[in-house]
Design a protein around this motif. Sequence first.
Motif, PDB file in Angstrom:
ATOM      1  N   GLU A  86       4.340  12.790 -16.589  1.00 44.60           N
ATOM      2  CA  GLU A  86       5.643  12.953 -15.955  1.00 44.60           C
ATOM      3  C   GLU A  86       5.452  13.051 -14.444  1.00 44.60           C
ATOM      4  O   GLU A  86       5.641  14.112 -13.840  1.00 44.60           O
ATOM      5  CB  GLU A  86       6.341  14.198 -16.513  1.00 44.60           C
ATOM      6  CG  GLU A  86       6.665  14.115 -17.992  1.00 44.60           C
ATOM      7  CD  GLU A  86       7.635  12.988 -18.303  1.00 44.60           C
ATOM      8  OE1 GLU A  86       8.497  12.684 -17.458  1.00 44.60           O
ATOM      9  OE2 GLU A  86       7.520  12.402 -19.397  1.00 44.60           O
ATOM     10  N   CYS A  87       5.085  11.948 -13.831  1.00 48.85           N
ATOM     11  CA  CYS A  87       4.827  11.923 -12.392  1.00 48.85           C
ATOM     12  C   CYS A  87       6.149  11.990 -11.639  1.00 48.85           C
ATOM     13  O   CYS A  87       7.094  11.260 -11.948  1.00 48.85           O
ATOM     14  CB  CYS A  87       4.060  10.654 -12.016  1.00 48.85           C
ATOM     15  SG  CYS A  87       3.592  10.590 -10.269  1.00 48.85           S
ATOM     16  N   THR A  88       6.216  12.861 -10.643  1.00 48.62           N
ATOM     17  CA  THR A  88       7.455  13.060  -9.884  1.00 48.62           C
ATOM     18  C   THR A  88       7.443  12.372  -8.520  1.00 48.62           C
ATOM     19  O   THR A  88       8.377  12.550  -7.734  1.00 48.62           O
ATOM     20  CB  THR A  88       7.709  14.563  -9.673  1.00 48.62           C
ATOM     21  OG1 THR A  88       6.600  15.145  -8.983  1.00 48.62           O
ATOM     22  CG2 THR A  88       7.894  15.271 -11.015  1.00 48.62           C
ATOM     23  N   VAL A  89       6.418  11.588  -8.248  1.00 52.39           N
ATOM     24  CA  VAL A  89       6.302  10.922  -6.952  1.00 52.39           C
ATOM     25  C   VAL A  89       7.383   9.850  -6.819  1.00 52.39           C
ATOM     26  O   VAL A  89       7.665   9.112  -7.769  1.00 52.39           O
ATOM     27  CB  VAL A  89       4.904  10.299  -6.795  1.00 52.39           C
ATOM     28  CG1 VAL A  89       4.832   9.394  -5.564  1.00 52.39           C
ATOM     29  CG2 VAL A  89       3.853  11.395  -6.698  1.00 52.39           C
ATOM     30  N   VAL A  90       8.000   9.771  -5.641  1.00 51.30           N
ATOM     31  CA  VAL A  90       8.979   8.731  -5.343  1.00 51.30           C
ATOM     32  C   VAL A  90       8.610   8.081  -4.014  1.00 51.30           C
ATOM     33  O   VAL A  90       7.922   8.679  -3.187  1.00 51.30           O
ATOM     34  CB  VAL A  90      10.427   9.287  -5.276  1.00 51.30           C
ATOM     35  CG1 VAL A  90      10.852   9.874  -6.613  1.00 51.30           C
ATOM     36  CG2 VAL A  90      10.564  10.321  -4.160  1.00 51.30           C
ATOM     37  N   GLY A  91       9.081   6.856  -3.813  1.00 52.34           N
ATOM     38  CA  GLY A  91       8.808   6.168  -2.554  1.00 52.34           C
ATOM     39  C   GLY A  91       9.222   4.715  -2.643  1.00 52.34           C
ATOM     40  O   GLY A  91       9.763   4.253  -3.657  1.00 52.34           O
ATOM     41  N   ASP A  92       8.953   3.966  -1.572  1.00 49.24           N
ATOM     42  CA  ASP A  92       9.234   2.537  -1.607  1.00 49.24           C
ATOM     43  C   ASP A  92       8.108   1.820  -2.350  1.00 49.24           C
ATOM     44  O   ASP A  92       7.114   2.436  -2.755  1.00 49.24           O
ATOM     45  CB  ASP A  92       9.445   1.977  -0.200  1.00 49.24           C
ATOM     46  CG  ASP A  92       8.249   2.206   0.723  1.00 49.24           C
ATOM     47  OD1 ASP A  92       7.136   2.474   0.214  1.00 49.24           O
ATOM     48  OD2 ASP A  92       8.415   2.128   1.954  1.00 49.24           O
ATOM     49  N   ILE A  93       8.269   0.511  -2.546  1.00 46.83           N
ATOM     50  CA  ILE A  93       7.316  -0.224  -3.385  1.00 46.83           C
ATOM     51  C   ILE A  93       5.893  -0.207  -2.815  1.00 46.83           C
ATOM     52  O   ILE A  93       4.941   0.080  -3.562  1.00 46.83           O
ATOM     53  CB  ILE A  93       7.797  -1.666  -3.623  1.00 46.83           C
ATOM     54  CG1 ILE A  93       9.139  -1.658  -4.367  1.00 46.83           C
ATOM     55  CG2 ILE A  93       6.765  -2.457  -4.423  1.00 46.83           C
ATOM     56  CD1 ILE A  93       9.135  -0.915  -5.685  1.00 46.83           C
ATOM     57  N   PRO A  94       5.664  -0.504  -1.524  1.00 49.19           N
ATOM     58  CA  PRO A  94       4.283  -0.450  -1.012  1.00 49.19           C
ATOM     59  C   PRO A  94       3.633   0.919  -1.216  1.00 49.19           C
ATOM     60  O   PRO A  94       2.455   1.011  -1.565  1.00 49.19           O
ATOM     61  CB  PRO A  94       4.441  -0.787   0.474  1.00 49.19           C
ATOM     62  CG  PRO A  94       5.703  -1.592   0.537  1.00 49.19           C
ATOM     63  CD  PRO A  94       6.602  -0.995  -0.494  1.00 49.19           C
ATOM     64  N   PHE A  95       4.422   1.993  -1.020  1.00 49.74           N
ATOM     65  CA  PHE A  95       3.884   3.340  -1.215  1.00 49.74           C
ATOM     66  C   PHE A  95       3.500   3.566  -2.673  1.00 49.74           C
ATOM     67  O   PHE A  95       2.436   4.111  -2.980  1.00 49.74           O
ATOM     68  CB  PHE A  95       4.903   4.384  -0.768  1.00 49.74           C
ATOM     69  CG  PHE A  95       4.493   5.801  -1.067  1.00 49.74           C
ATOM     70  CD1 PHE A  95       3.640   6.481  -0.213  1.00 49.74           C
ATOM     71  CD2 PHE A  95       4.949   6.445  -2.215  1.00 49.74           C
ATOM     72  CE1 PHE A  95       3.241   7.783  -0.500  1.00 49.74           C
ATOM     73  CE2 PHE A  95       4.561   7.741  -2.506  1.00 49.74           C
ATOM     74  CZ  PHE A  95       3.711   8.422  -1.637  1.00 49.74           C
ATOM     75  N   LEU A  96       4.361   3.126  -3.610  1.00 51.60           N
ATOM     76  CA  LEU A  96       4.079   3.348  -5.024  1.00 51.60           C
ATOM     77  C   LEU A  96       2.899   2.508  -5.511  1.00 51.60           C
ATOM     78  O   LEU A  96       2.129   2.961  -6.365  1.00 51.60           O
ATOM     79  CB  LEU A  96       5.315   3.031  -5.865  1.00 51.60           C
ATOM     80  CG  LEU A  96       6.469   4.037  -5.775  1.00 51.60           C
ATOM     81  CD1 LEU A  96       7.611   3.613  -6.693  1.00 51.60           C
ATOM     82  CD2 LEU A  96       6.007   5.447  -6.129  1.00 51.60           C
ATOM     83  N   VAL A  97       2.751   1.312  -4.970  1.00 53.36           N
ATOM     84  CA  VAL A  97       1.601   0.485  -5.354  1.00 53.36           C
ATOM     85  C   VAL A  97       0.302   1.187  -4.963  1.00 53.36           C
ATOM     86  O   VAL A  97      -0.651   1.276  -5.758  1.00 53.36           O
ATOM     87  CB  VAL A  97       1.690  -0.914  -4.708  1.00 53.36           C
ATOM     88  CG1 VAL A  97       0.379  -1.674  -4.886  1.00 53.36           C
ATOM     89  CG2 VAL A  97       2.845  -1.712  -5.311  1.00 53.36           C
ATOM     90  N   ALA A  98       0.260   1.715  -3.747  1.00 49.33           N
ATOM     91  CA  ALA A  98      -0.930   2.454  -3.294  1.00 49.33           C
ATOM     92  C   ALA A  98      -1.129   3.716  -4.128  1.00 49.33           C
ATOM     93  O   ALA A  98      -2.261   4.081  -4.468  1.00 49.33           O
ATOM     94  CB  ALA A  98      -0.794   2.799  -1.811  1.00 49.33           C
TER      95      ALA A  98
END
Length: 326
Positions: free
Chosen positions: A172-184
């Motif tokens: 249950e990962c709570t990290v959010v961000g834009d696509i480049p951030f999530l890919v990293a």
Amino acid sequence: MLTDFVLLSLCFQFRLCIDTSMASGNTFFDDLRSKPEVIIDPPENEDILDGELVNDPTQLATKPNLVVSSSVRQLLECPVCLNAIYPPIHQCSNGHTLCSGCKPRVHNRCPTCRHELGNIRCLALEKVAASLELPCKYQSYGCVGIYPYYSKLKHELHCLYRPYSCPYAGSECTVVGDIPFLVAHLKDDHKVDMHSDSTFNHRYVKSNPHEVENATWMLTVFSCYGQYFCLHFEAFQLGMAPVYIAFLRFMGDDNKAKNYSYSLEVGGNGRKLIWQGVPRSIRDGHRKVRDSFDGLIIQRNMALFFSGGDSKELKLRVTGRIWKER
């Protein structure tokens, strides 16, 4: 009338300065904030909302309006839940305000002065709010729109710049961000397999028979056509029957996901199952996609048959490709 609003705003700012000193160190607020929050939908006032275009960048403030200082924003912040206040705005006889969602939580007692709240509406503050225009809270992600106070929340629910949730399904990962951030984030924190190709050939193996019914494999991310796609494969219950499902999700919005298609194929012993579909946006949660059966579904008995038929080891080879529709 605008001058009247400014005067009202100043009066409430003065009241707020007094209230802040009264509320500081008040454990009553802390206790309330620890309780479950009641979510209140924004007002559906046709006079306010009908003319709004949810993601129209031309919604910049072009008409004279109140300057929205931090002190004015504090006026429109509930002292209990700290969220923005929307009508009906309640107040006690001393002028302290709070949102309608928190009123039941304080048992009809003002959280600041403890006087009985009653059913007094703060119409003046509601009118002040109606005169304001504020930037979208996703401004740091690229949204440049300025929206009327009562339309801002509706816009933010559908803002194209709102961040995405992490698509990793193993926790249950709570990290959010834009696509480049999530890919990293997927690569560095979840150690996800990354591939730069539009075709794939994956083997899914479970040698322990006790793990077959609850098998979940590591997410795989594919980079092609300048976009990113997530391949999921796992076991779950379809009614009483254990099944496996494989599906693809698009790392972006649904309107762009519809520009792509994909196919999945699994087989063995001269049999074959083929699925073709459109990748779902990661705006749709992993469970939502899985529970809608929008993917290649393999009955457990068939999966074990593909694997050799001994019912003790799962060995599936899933192949597929992604292409862009013209």
